[in-house]
Enzyme design. Structure first.
Site, PDB file in Angstrom:
ATOM      1  N   ASP A   1      -7.262  12.974  -2.861  1.00 19.68           N
ATOM      2  CA  ASP A   1      -8.477  13.755  -3.379  1.00 19.68           C
ATOM      3  C   ASP A   1      -9.335  12.358  -3.752  1.00 19.68           C
ATOM      4  O   ASP A   1      -9.280  12.130  -4.942  1.00 19.68           O
ATOM      5  CB  ASP A   1      -8.014  14.302  -4.676  1.00 19.68           C
ATOM      6  CG  ASP A   1      -9.080  15.031  -5.367  1.00 19.68           C
ATOM      7  OD1 ASP A   1     -10.160  15.083  -4.791  1.00 19.68           O
ATOM      8  OD2 ASP A   1      -8.976  15.771  -6.567  1.00 19.68           O
TER       9      ASP A   1
ATOM     10  N   THR B   1      -9.684   6.279  -2.839  1.00 19.74           N
ATOM     11  CA  THR B   1     -10.486   5.253  -3.203  1.00 19.74           C
ATOM     12  C   THR B   1     -11.951   5.442  -3.085  1.00 19.74           C
ATOM     13  O   THR B   1     -12.519   5.966  -2.179  1.00 19.74           O
ATOM     14  CB  THR B   1     -10.369   3.868  -2.103  1.00 19.74           C
ATOM     15  OG1 THR B   1      -8.902   3.727  -2.302  1.00 19.74           O
ATOM     16  CG2 THR B   1     -11.310   2.668  -2.171  1.00 19.74           C
TER      17      THR B   1
ATOM     18  N   ASN C   1      -4.165   7.042   9.862  1.00 14.38           N
ATOM     19  CA  ASN C   1      -5.765   7.087   9.735  1.00 14.38           C
ATOM     20  C   ASN C   1      -6.300   6.159   9.590  1.00 14.38           C
ATOM     21  O   ASN C   1      -5.607   5.090   9.391  1.00 14.38           O
ATOM     22  CB  ASN C   1      -5.674   7.850   8.266  1.00 14.38           C
ATOM     23  CG  ASN C   1      -6.128   6.671   7.108  1.00 14.38           C
ATOM     24  OD1 ASN C   1      -6.896   6.258   6.860  1.00 14.38           O
ATOM     25  ND2 ASN C   1      -4.793   6.375   6.436  1.00 14.38           N
TER      26      ASN C   1
ATOM     27  N   GLY D   1     -11.651   4.835   6.785  1.00 10.88           N
ATOM     28  CA  GLY D   1     -12.629   3.882   6.329  1.00 10.88           C
ATOM     29  C   GLY D   1     -13.265   4.327   5.081  1.00 10.88           C
ATOM     30  O   GLY D   1     -14.930   4.007   4.832  1.00 10.88           O
ATOM     31  N   PHE D   2     -12.660   4.446   4.227  1.00 12.36           N
ATOM     32  CA  PHE D   2     -13.369   4.629   2.576  1.00 12.36           C
ATOM     33  C   PHE D   2     -14.583   5.791   2.871  1.00 12.36           C
ATOM     34  O   PHE D   2     -15.596   5.270   2.307  1.00 12.36           O
ATOM     35  CB  PHE D   2     -13.698   3.423   1.982  1.00 12.36           C
ATOM     36  CG  PHE D   2     -12.489   2.598   1.824  1.00 12.36           C
ATOM     37  CD1 PHE D   2     -11.287   3.028   1.469  1.00 12.36           C
ATOM     38  CD2 PHE D   2     -12.844   1.252   1.254  1.00 12.36           C
ATOM     39  CE1 PHE D   2     -10.297   2.246   1.215  1.00 12.36           C
ATOM     40  CE2 PHE D   2     -11.813   0.162   0.607  1.00 12.36           C
ATOM     41  CZ  PHE D   2     -10.520   0.699   0.954  1.00 12.36           C
TER      42      PHE D   2
ATOM     43  N   ASN E   1      -7.800  -1.819  -4.602  1.00  9.76           N
ATOM     44  CA  ASN E   1      -7.330  -1.603  -3.225  1.00  9.76           C
ATOM     45  C   ASN E   1      -7.781  -2.732  -2.310  1.00  9.76           C
ATOM     46  O   ASN E   1      -9.056  -2.837  -2.136  1.00  9.76           O
ATOM     47  CB  ASN E   1      -8.068  -0.343  -2.804  1.00  9.76           C
ATOM     48  CG  ASN E   1      -7.173   0.005  -1.156  1.00  9.76           C
ATOM     49  OD1 ASN E   1      -6.837  -0.940  -0.680  1.00  9.76           O
ATOM     50  ND2 ASN E   1      -7.519   1.119  -1.060  1.00  9.76           N
TER      51      ASN E   1
ATOM     52  N   SER F   1      -6.199  -1.820   2.506  1.00 11.71           N
ATOM     53  CA  SER F   1      -6.594  -0.805   3.503  1.00 11.71           C
ATOM     54  C   SER F   1      -6.809  -1.467   4.692  1.00 11.71           C
ATOM     55  O   SER F   1      -7.508  -2.462   4.891  1.00 11.71           O
ATOM     56  CB  SER F   1      -7.692   0.107   3.234  1.00 11.71           C
ATOM     57  OG  SER F   1      -8.448   0.777   4.363  1.00 11.71           O
TER      58      SER F   1
ATOM     59  N   ASN G   1      -8.427  -0.434   7.197  1.00 16.38           N
ATOM     60  CA  ASN G   1      -9.877   0.247   7.905  1.00 16.38           C
ATOM     61  C   ASN G   1     -10.906  -0.238   7.399  1.00 16.38           C
ATOM     62  O   ASN G   1     -12.045   0.281   7.924  1.00 16.38           O
ATOM     63  CB  ASN G   1      -9.681   1.679   7.724  1.00 16.38           C
ATOM     64  CG  ASN G   1      -8.017   2.174   8.279  1.00 16.38           C
ATOM     65  OD1 ASN G   1      -7.786   1.815   9.286  1.00 16.38           O
ATOM     66  ND2 ASN G   1      -7.401   3.249   7.544  1.00 16.38           N
ATOM     67  N   THR G   2     -11.192  -1.065   6.405  1.00 18.63           N
ATOM     68  CA  THR G   2     -12.215  -1.992   6.213  1.00 18.63           C
ATOM     69  C   THR G   2     -12.364  -3.213   6.698  1.00 18.63           C
ATOM     70  O   THR G   2     -11.330  -3.914   6.106  1.00 18.63           O
ATOM     71  CB  THR G   2     -12.536  -1.873   4.602  1.00 18.63           C
ATOM     72  OG1 THR G   2     -12.847  -0.219   4.399  1.00 18.63           O
ATOM     73  CG2 THR G   2     -13.690  -2.506   4.285  1.00 18.63           C
TER      74      THR G   2
ATOM     75  N   LYS H   1      -2.666  -2.671  -5.472  1.00 15.96           N
ATOM     76  CA  LYS H   1      -2.123  -2.119  -4.392  1.00 15.96           C
ATOM     77  C   LYS H   1      -2.112  -2.983  -3.042  1.00 15.96           C
ATOM     78  O   LYS H   1      -3.037  -3.414  -2.682  1.00 15.96           O
ATOM     79  CB  LYS H   1      -3.035  -0.669  -3.901  1.00 15.96           C
ATOM     80  CG  LYS H   1      -1.968   0.077  -2.921  1.00 15.96           C
ATOM     81  CD  LYS H   1      -2.608   1.591  -3.026  1.00 15.96           C
ATOM     82  CE  LYS H   1      -1.820   2.255  -1.762  1.00 15.96           C
ATOM     83  NZ  LYS H   1      -2.289   3.915  -1.831  1.00 15.96           N
TER      84      LYS H   1
ATOM     85  N   THR I   1       3.779   0.512  -1.103  1.00 18.16           N
ATOM     86  CA  THR I   1       2.478  -0.017  -0.575  1.00 18.16           C
ATOM     87  C   THR I   1       1.776   0.802  -0.063  1.00 18.16           C
ATOM     88  O   THR I   1       1.796   2.162  -0.024  1.00 18.16           O
ATOM     89  CB  THR I   1       3.137  -1.054   0.636  1.00 18.16           C
ATOM     90  OG1 THR I   1       3.590   0.124   1.910  1.00 18.16           O
ATOM     91  CG2 THR I   1       4.473  -1.973   0.518  1.00 18.16           C
ATOM     92  N   ASN I   2       0.471   0.224   0.653  1.00 19.64           N
ATOM     93  CA  ASN I   2      -0.426   1.040   1.470  1.00 19.64           C
ATOM     94  C   ASN I   2       0.114   1.221   2.812  1.00 19.64           C
ATOM     95  O   ASN I   2       1.153   1.085   3.066  1.00 19.64           O
ATOM     96  CB  ASN I   2      -1.669   0.332   1.442  1.00 19.64           C
ATOM     97  CG  ASN I   2      -3.182   1.068   1.534  1.00 19.64           C
ATOM     98  OD1 ASN I   2      -2.932   2.079   2.219  1.00 19.64           O
ATOM     99  ND2 ASN I   2      -4.071   0.975   0.721  1.00 19.64           N
TER     100      ASN I   2
ATOM    101  N   GLY J   1       3.993   7.697   6.105  1.00 18.66           N
ATOM    102  CA  GLY J   1       5.159   8.544   6.473  1.00 18.66           C
ATOM    103  C   GLY J   1       6.400   8.031   6.700  1.00 18.66           C
ATOM    104  O   GLY J   1       6.513   6.621   6.271  1.00 18.66           O
TER     105      GLY J   1
ATOM    106  N   TYR K   1       2.109  10.903  -0.095  1.00 18.41           N
ATOM    107  CA  TYR K   1       0.789  11.554   0.335  1.00 18.41           C
ATOM    108  C   TYR K   1       1.326  12.384   1.532  1.00 18.41           C
ATOM    109  O   TYR K   1       1.178  13.614   1.492  1.00 18.41           O
ATOM    110  CB  TYR K   1      -0.114  10.219   1.078  1.00 18.41           C
ATOM    111  CG  TYR K   1      -1.306  10.911   1.634  1.00 18.41           C
ATOM    112  CD1 TYR K   1      -1.471  11.729   2.551  1.00 18.41           C
ATOM    113  CD2 TYR K   1      -2.546  10.353   1.115  1.00 18.41           C
ATOM    114  CE1 TYR K   1      -2.752  12.224   3.233  1.00 18.41           C
ATOM    115  CE2 TYR K   1      -3.860  10.955   1.616  1.00 18.41           C
ATOM    116  CZ  TYR K   1      -3.665  12.034   2.655  1.00 18.41           C
ATOM    117  OH  TYR K   1      -4.982  12.242   3.234  1.00 18.41           O
TER     118      TYR K   1
END
Ligand SMILES: Cc1cc2nc3c(=O)[nH]c(=O)nc-3n(C[C@H](O)[C@H](O)[C@H](O)COP(=O)(O)O)c2cc1C
Length: 349
Positions: free
Chosen positions: A72, A93, A118, A121-122, A182, A185, A187-188, A218, A246-247, A261, A311
């Protein structure tokens, strides 16, 4: 109750037939519209006596299961997750300005492995909208802690990142139970390079001890052991609220992105161990990564996690996830004769 669970499982399976991001969107819309309230409520109270705890820097939790960041992102329906039984909720995030994220497709399910990849990318509506949402909420913070997870914008160079995190901290520290930095991630671009002791020092240089105590970090599960442990040492020394481990795990196959997962369970658990070697229980830890069953939670608590977040479990186990996980966790506790979860916490060492 078992019929309701079967119906809920069937609807979750049907939802999973849609492309991943669309099914997330549809699920969120259903939650926003309160459709989950059509399901019979679960009685979770029976678990509280054995599972409630006070997590320093986070608050009083009825039981250990919270919602992980990213589900969310814009605080569109945090109350719905309380209705689903989560004992704390993390939104974000969020970045200072709105971002559209990476091109689609950017979310993939690996069903057989009960995993997700995933590269969102925020994608988020930005800090202003989140601020508005949070002020409209009238949240009962003392009953359910609410965290805000913040990230650096894609266009911001790392040398200016600390300023952006400070701006975000200023916006949300008083409007949340805890905040999460964060820097993990995948993806950034270059975001993970911020995970250095020097950056942690820079982050807190103008903050009060009370403020620092509300901030959690995190980390990602791809950090080399020694480097990670130097971060834990610094986080302990600076008295951060705690660490979230962890992330997602960075992967290139079968899709490029961050893996969540079941396949990350062992990896994330190792990070709890590596951290514990450094702080010996002094620094609170949230365990996240690969929790699909109550047994997975039991393992993380044994390894020293104060509480956990999920998640992927919500994707694969549906709206009764919390009830299912708590039931299984209670069975694990019964097996070893633990009366309260406090007896389990850190017992691995
Ligand atoms: C689609 C998706 C989006 C995510 N977005 C975020 C995010 O915005 N911020 C964050 O800190 N973690 C994010 N995560 C990572 C989760 O919070 C969690 O750390 C990770 O998925 C491991 O937990 P799990 O195995 O229970 O899924 C995201 C995960 C997924 C699957």
């Amino acid at each position: 109750m078992s019929l309701s669970i079967k119906i809920a499982d069937l609807s979750t399976a049907m939802l999973r037939m849609l492309p991943a991001e669309m099914s997330h969107r549809v699920g969120m819309m259903a939650l926003q519209k309160g459709m989950h309230q059509m399901l019979p409520a679960m009685n979770l109270q029976r678990f509280y006596r054995r599972m409630s705890s006070n997590v320093p820097g986070l608050g009083n939790l009825r039981h250990p299961i919270g919602l992980a960041a990213g589900f969310d992102k814009n605080a569109e329906c945090p109350q719905a997750f309380v209705d689903l039984g989560f004992s704390f909720v993390e939104v974000g995030t969020v970045t200072l300005s709105p971002q559209i994220g990476n091109p689609k497709p950017r979310l993939f399910r690996l069903k057989e492995q009960r995993a997700i990849i995933n590269r969102m990318g925020f994608n988020n509506h930005g800090s202003k909208e989140l601020q508005n949402r949070l002020s409209d909420l009238r949240w009962a913070f003392d009953q359910t802690p609410l965290g805000v997870n913040i990230g650096r914008g894609k266009q911001t160079a790392n040398e200016f990142a600390h300023q952006e995190y400070r701006d975000l901290l200023e916006l949300f520290l008083d409007k949340s139970s805890y905040m999460v930095i964060n820097i993990s991630s995948p993806n950034t671009p270059n975001l993970r390079e911020l995970a250095t002791p020097k950056f942690l020092q820079l982050l807190v240089s103008e903050l009060s001890p009370t403020q620092i105590g509300k901030i959690w970090l995190k980390f990602d599960p791809d950090l080399p052991k020694k480097h990670f442990q130097s971060l834990v040492e610094k986080a302990t020394e600076l008295n951060f609220g705690g660490i979230i481990l962890t992330n997602t795990h960075r992967v290139e196959q079968p899709y490029q992105g961050g893996l969540s997962g079941h396949p990350v369970t062992t990896m994330s658990n190792l990070f709890l161990q590596w951290a514990y070697e450094v702080h010996s229980g002094k620094l609170p830890m949230v365990g996240v990564g690969g929790i699909l069953s109550g047994r997975d939670i039991f393992e993380k608590i044994k390894l020293g996690a104060s509480c956990v977040q999920v998640y992927s479990a919500l994707v694969y186990r549906g709206p009764y996830t919390v009830f299912k996980l708590l039931t299984e966790l209670q069975e694990e506790m019964d097996l070893v004769g633990a009366v309260h979860l406090d007896e389990v916490r850190g017992s691995y060492y």
